[in-house]
Design a protein around this motif. Sequence first.
Motif, mmCIF file in Angstrom:
data_model
loop_
_atom_site.group_PDB
_atom_site.id
_atom_site.type_symbol
_atom_site.label_atom_id
_atom_site.label_comp_id
_atom_site.label_asym_id
_atom_site.label_seq_id
_atom_site.Cartn_x
_atom_site.Cartn_y
_atom_site.Cartn_z
ATOM 1 N N GLU A 136 0.802 -1.221 0.000
ATOM 2 C CA GLU A 136 0.000 0.000 0.000
ATOM 3 C C GLU A 136 0.838 1.276 0.000
ATOM 4 O O GLU A 136 0.303 2.362 -0.150
ATOM 5 C CB GLU A 136 -0.939 0.019 1.223
ATOM 6 C CG GLU A 136 -1.968 -1.088 1.240
ATOM 7 C CD GLU A 136 -1.401 -2.386 1.819
ATOM 8 O OE1 GLU A 136 -0.376 -2.357 2.531
ATOM 9 O OE2 GLU A 136 -1.983 -3.444 1.519
ATOM 10 N N GLY A 137 2.139 1.153 0.211
ATOM 11 C CA GLY A 137 3.007 2.328 0.246
ATOM 12 C C GLY A 137 2.890 3.122 1.533
ATOM 13 O O GLY A 137 3.211 4.307 1.573
ATOM 14 N N ILE A 138 2.460 2.477 2.605
ATOM 15 C CA ILE A 138 2.302 3.147 3.897
ATOM 16 C C ILE A 138 3.674 3.494 4.463
ATOM 17 O O ILE A 138 4.610 2.696 4.411
ATOM 18 C CB ILE A 138 1.536 2.246 4.883
ATOM 19 C CG1 ILE A 138 0.124 2.002 4.373
ATOM 20 C CG2 ILE A 138 1.518 2.857 6.282
ATOM 21 C CD1 ILE A 138 -0.626 0.943 5.149
ATOM 22 N N VAL A 139 3.791 4.716 5.004
ATOM 23 C CA VAL A 139 5.009 5.178 5.667
ATOM 24 C C VAL A 139 4.598 5.810 6.990
ATOM 25 O O VAL A 139 3.630 6.561 7.050
ATOM 26 C CB VAL A 139 5.762 6.211 4.798
ATOM 27 C CG1 VAL A 139 6.939 6.803 5.552
ATOM 28 C CG2 VAL A 139 6.225 5.577 3.489
ATOM 29 N N TYR A 140 5.319 5.488 8.052
ATOM 30 C CA TYR A 140 5.087 6.092 9.359
ATOM 31 C C TYR A 140 6.166 7.123 9.612
ATOM 32 O O TYR A 140 7.355 6.867 9.376
ATOM 33 C CB TYR A 140 5.132 5.049 10.472
ATOM 34 C CG TYR A 140 4.085 3.969 10.390
ATOM 35 C CD1 TYR A 140 2.769 4.244 10.022
ATOM 36 C CD2 TYR A 140 4.405 2.659 10.712
ATOM 37 C CE1 TYR A 140 1.816 3.246 9.973
ATOM 38 C CE2 TYR A 140 3.450 1.652 10.676
ATOM 39 C CZ TYR A 140 2.155 1.954 10.301
ATOM 40 O OH TYR A 140 1.202 0.968 10.261
ATOM 41 N N LEU A 141 5.778 8.289 10.119
ATOM 42 C CA LEU A 141 6.720 9.349 10.469
ATOM 43 C C LEU A 141 6.687 9.579 11.976
ATOM 44 O O LEU A 141 5.605 9.663 12.571
ATOM 45 C CB LEU A 141 6.374 10.653 9.757
ATOM 46 C CG LEU A 141 6.521 10.670 8.245
ATOM 47 C CD1 LEU A 141 6.031 12.006 7.691
ATOM 48 C CD2 LEU A 141 7.968 10.438 7.840
ATOM 49 N N TYR A 142 7.862 9.696 12.567
ATOM 50 C CA TYR A 142 8.005 9.968 13.992
ATOM 51 C C TYR A 142 9.122 10.972 14.202
ATOM 52 O O TYR A 142 10.011 11.127 13.359
ATOM 53 C CB TYR A 142 8.389 8.690 14.761
ATOM 54 C CG TYR A 142 7.316 7.638 14.793
ATOM 55 C CD1 TYR A 142 6.366 7.630 15.799
ATOM 56 C CD2 TYR A 142 7.266 6.646 13.825
ATOM 57 C CE1 TYR A 142 5.378 6.653 15.838
ATOM 58 C CE2 TYR A 142 6.284 5.668 13.857
ATOM 59 C CZ TYR A 142 5.345 5.685 14.863
ATOM 60 O OH TYR A 142 4.371 4.711 14.894
ATOM 61 N N ARG A 143 9.123 11.605 15.372
ATOM 62 C CA ARG A 143 10.298 12.355 15.809
ATOM 63 C C ARG A 143 11.367 11.322 16.157
ATOM 64 O O ARG A 143 11.059 10.234 16.645
ATOM 65 C CB ARG A 143 9.999 13.176 17.058
ATOM 66 C CG ARG A 143 9.236 14.436 16.791
ATOM 67 C CD ARG A 143 8.991 15.161 18.093
ATOM 68 N NE ARG A 143 8.629 16.537 17.799
ATOM 69 C CZ ARG A 143 9.038 17.569 18.493
ATOM 70 N NH1 ARG A 143 9.826 17.399 19.544
ATOM 71 N NH2 ARG A 143 8.664 18.779 18.159
ATOM 72 N N TYR A 144 12.627 11.683 15.914
ATOM 73 C CA TYR A 144 13.732 10.783 16.206
ATOM 74 C C TYR A 144 14.711 11.513 17.109
ATOM 75 O O TYR A 144 15.082 12.665 16.833
ATOM 76 C CB TYR A 144 14.430 10.374 14.907
ATOM 77 C CG TYR A 144 15.649 9.517 15.118
ATOM 78 C CD1 TYR A 144 15.537 8.150 15.302
ATOM 79 C CD2 TYR A 144 16.919 10.080 15.141
ATOM 80 C CE1 TYR A 144 16.652 7.360 15.502
ATOM 81 C CE2 TYR A 144 18.044 9.297 15.340
ATOM 82 C CZ TYR A 144 17.907 7.942 15.519
ATOM 83 O OH TYR A 144 19.008 7.156 15.726
ATOM 84 N N GLU A 145 15.113 10.869 18.198
ATOM 85 C CA GLU A 145 16.073 11.458 19.122
ATOM 86 C C GLU A 145 17.048 10.395 19.591
ATOM 87 O O GLU A 145 16.727 9.204 19.592
ATOM 88 C CB GLU A 145 15.343 12.069 20.326
ATOM 89 C CG GLU A 145 14.437 13.218 19.947
ATOM 90 C CD GLU A 145 13.683 13.822 21.131
ATOM 91 O OE1 GLU A 145 13.836 13.317 22.270
ATOM 92 O OE2 GLU A 145 12.941 14.784 20.903
ATOM 93 N N GLU A 146 18.221 10.846 19.991
ATOM 94 C CA GLU A 146 19.205 9.971 20.620
ATOM 95 C C GLU A 146 19.607 10.600 21.934
ATOM 96 O O GLU A 146 19.800 11.817 22.002
ATOM 97 C CB GLU A 146 20.434 9.790 19.723
ATOM 98 C CG GLU A 146 20.162 8.998 18.468
ATOM 99 C CD GLU A 146 21.403 8.777 17.625
ATOM 100 O OE1 GLU A 146 22.518 9.118 18.071
ATOM 101 O OE2 GLU A 146 21.254 8.265 16.506
ATOM 102 N N ASP A 147 19.758 9.773 22.975
ATOM 103 C CA ASP A 147 20.190 10.314 24.257
ATOM 104 C C ASP A 147 21.701 10.521 24.253
ATOM 105 O O ASP A 147 22.373 10.281 23.230
ATOM 106 C CB ASP A 147 19.709 9.442 25.421
ATOM 107 C CG ASP A 147 20.375 8.071 25.479
ATOM 108 O OD1 ASP A 147 21.384 7.839 24.777
ATOM 109 O OD2 ASP A 147 19.877 7.218 26.249
ATOM 110 N N GLU A 148 22.248 10.952 25.371
ATOM 111 C CA GLU A 148 23.677 11.268 25.441
ATOM 112 C C GLU A 148 24.559 10.051 25.204
ATOM 113 O O GLU A 148 25.731 10.184 24.861
ATOM 114 C CB GLU A 148 24.025 11.938 26.778
ATOM 115 C CG GLU A 148 23.709 11.103 28.000
ATOM 116 C CD GLU A 148 22.269 11.225 28.481
ATOM 117 O OE1 GLU A 148 21.899 10.429 29.361
ATOM 118 O OE2 GLU A 148 21.507 12.056 27.978
#
Length: 105
Positions: free
Chosen positions: A59-71
């Motif tokens: 279906e071409g579904i894409v999920y978008l999220y914020r991305y972070e890395e800790d220290e």
Amino acid sequence: MAEEKVTPVTEDEIDNIRVTLDLDDDTTCECRILTIFEMDDQDYIALCPLDENDEDNAEGIVYLYRYEEDEDGIPSIINIESKDEYEAAADRFDEILDEELYDSM
């Protein structure tokens, strides 16, 4: 000073990195990382859910999220709560796809 531990990823492994999402209905979903991109000093991640054959969904579904890395460099993804932020991130992701298509011509 603590020693930084980094697990290197080879070119062969980069396409095999998977993210497992815990969904609201107590199921999980395996996803492939499409890209991590920056917009307005915030990183975002685009994930492609995989089907039962470990292939991109039809279906071409894409999920978008914020991305972070800790220290320590441990990654995490965070839901985008604002509709305006989500639309801006989706627009930027579309621009990235258009740029890649143009570059491949």
